[in-house]
Design a protein around this motif. Sequence first.
Motif, PDB file in Angstrom:
ATOM      1  N   LEU A   9       0.850  -1.178   0.000  1.00 26.14           N
ATOM      2  CA  LEU A   9       0.000   0.000   0.000  1.00 26.14           C
ATOM      3  C   LEU A   9       0.895   1.241   0.000  1.00 26.14           C
ATOM      4  CD1 LEU A   9      -3.088   0.591   0.253  1.00 26.14           C
ATOM      5  CD2 LEU A   9      -2.686   0.882   2.701  1.00 26.14           C
ATOM      6  N   PRO A  10       0.631   2.226  -0.850  1.00 24.53           N
ATOM      7  CA  PRO A  10       1.442   3.448  -0.825  1.00 24.53           C
ATOM      8  C   PRO A  10       1.507   4.038   0.580  1.00 24.53           C
ATOM      9  CG  PRO A  10      -0.030   3.458  -2.708  1.00 24.53           C
ATOM     10  CD  PRO A  10      -0.432   2.281  -1.873  1.00 24.53           C
ATOM     11  N   LEU A  15      -0.660   5.511   5.911  1.00 25.50           N
ATOM     12  CA  LEU A  15      -0.701   6.443   7.026  1.00 25.50           C
ATOM     13  C   LEU A  15      -2.099   7.024   7.216  1.00 25.50           C
ATOM     14  CD1 LEU A  15       2.701   8.246   6.443  1.00 25.50           C
ATOM     15  CD2 LEU A  15       2.117   6.733   8.340  1.00 25.50           C
ATOM     16  N   GLN A  16      -2.797   7.260   6.122  1.00 23.22           N
ATOM     17  CA  GLN A  16      -4.165   7.766   6.232  1.00 23.22           C
ATOM     18  C   GLN A  16      -5.063   6.752   6.934  1.00 23.22           C
ATOM     19  OE1 GLN A  16      -5.032  10.776   5.433  1.00 23.22           O
ATOM     20  NE2 GLN A  16      -7.244  10.703   5.631  1.00 23.22           N
ATOM     21  N   LEU A  17      -4.909   5.473   6.610  1.00 24.26           N
ATOM     22  CA  LEU A  17      -5.725   4.447   7.255  1.00 24.26           C
ATOM     23  C   LEU A  17      -5.386   4.316   8.735  1.00 24.26           C
ATOM     24  CD1 LEU A  17      -5.963   1.566   4.626  1.00 24.26           C
ATOM     25  CD2 LEU A  17      -7.537   3.456   5.046  1.00 24.26           C
ATOM     26  N   SER A 146      -8.434   8.182   0.448  1.00 22.73           N
ATOM     27  CA  SER A 146      -7.106   7.746   0.881  1.00 22.73           C
ATOM     28  C   SER A 146      -6.314   7.028  -0.205  1.00 22.73           C
ATOM     29  CB  SER A 146      -7.245   6.800   2.084  1.00 22.73           C
ATOM     30  OG  SER A 146      -7.779   5.544   1.675  1.00 22.73           O
ATOM     31  N   GLY A 147      -7.003   6.532  -1.239  1.00 18.80           N
ATOM     32  CA  GLY A 147      -6.332   5.747  -2.268  1.00 18.80           C
ATOM     33  C   GLY A 147      -6.242   4.271  -1.924  1.00 18.80           C
ATOM     34  N   ALA A 148      -6.709   3.878  -0.750  1.00 19.45           N
ATOM     35  CA  ALA A 148      -6.685   2.478  -0.339  1.00 19.45           C
ATOM     36  C   ALA A 148      -7.880   1.734  -0.920  1.00 19.45           C
ATOM     37  CB  ALA A 148      -6.710   2.378   1.185  1.00 19.45           C
TER      38      ALA A 148
END
Length: 230
Positions: A9-10, A15-17, A146-148
């Motif tokens: 994961l980027p 970090l956002q998660l 978040s991009g996740a």
Amino acid sequence: MTNDAPAALPAASLLQLIWLASPALPIGGFSYSEGLEAGIEWAGLAHEEAVSDWLADQLHLSLARADLAVAAQAIPAWRVGDMPRLRALNAWVFQTRESAEFLLQTEQMGRSFVEWLKLHHADAATVFETLPACYPIAFAFAASRSGATARDACLAFAFGWAENLVGAAVKAVPLGQSAGQRMLGRLAAEIPAAVDHAITLGDDERQAFAPMLAILSARHETQYSRLFRS
């Protein structure tokens, strides 16, 4: 040699998660026990094994079949701006809370989450102006940015829930920190299966039906001595 490991994961998404799952997020999750405090009083949750079993059951029978499933469906809806779908999911959450305290929790945490979102997303105030979001819908908004993947976001959602409930158990039973870590370890091991189940559920398969939990939640409203709001 081939490397079959999944792509990492980027860092920004990871970090956002972590941030979204943190009990330090100012949305009040730490102040709810979700029926656990009443269970200590009336359902014999007096030791680590009983509490650990209780929380594992709640993960699979309640969280996975309701709020996790809603979050999993709401994340892609946020990404394409499907507001009718989001309103329907939001309404389902409010309509299926089985006690006044459970309704209060999702309302309050959703409202607080939206206020936090306004600090970090310029369009949040406009988006939520006509949508009084429940907690899973507000969380899904942040997770969608978040991009996740939806699965990774739901893992974070579930772990945040686990940390809050284990923290409540440590204070209310009471239990030691080592017991809390053992319980959290068990929940962390079971969360992936719960999430995998949640993301397969369609509209006709979601459910919020935990009658004993609802009864205990209702009894908590008049519990003589209590630390938590639910």
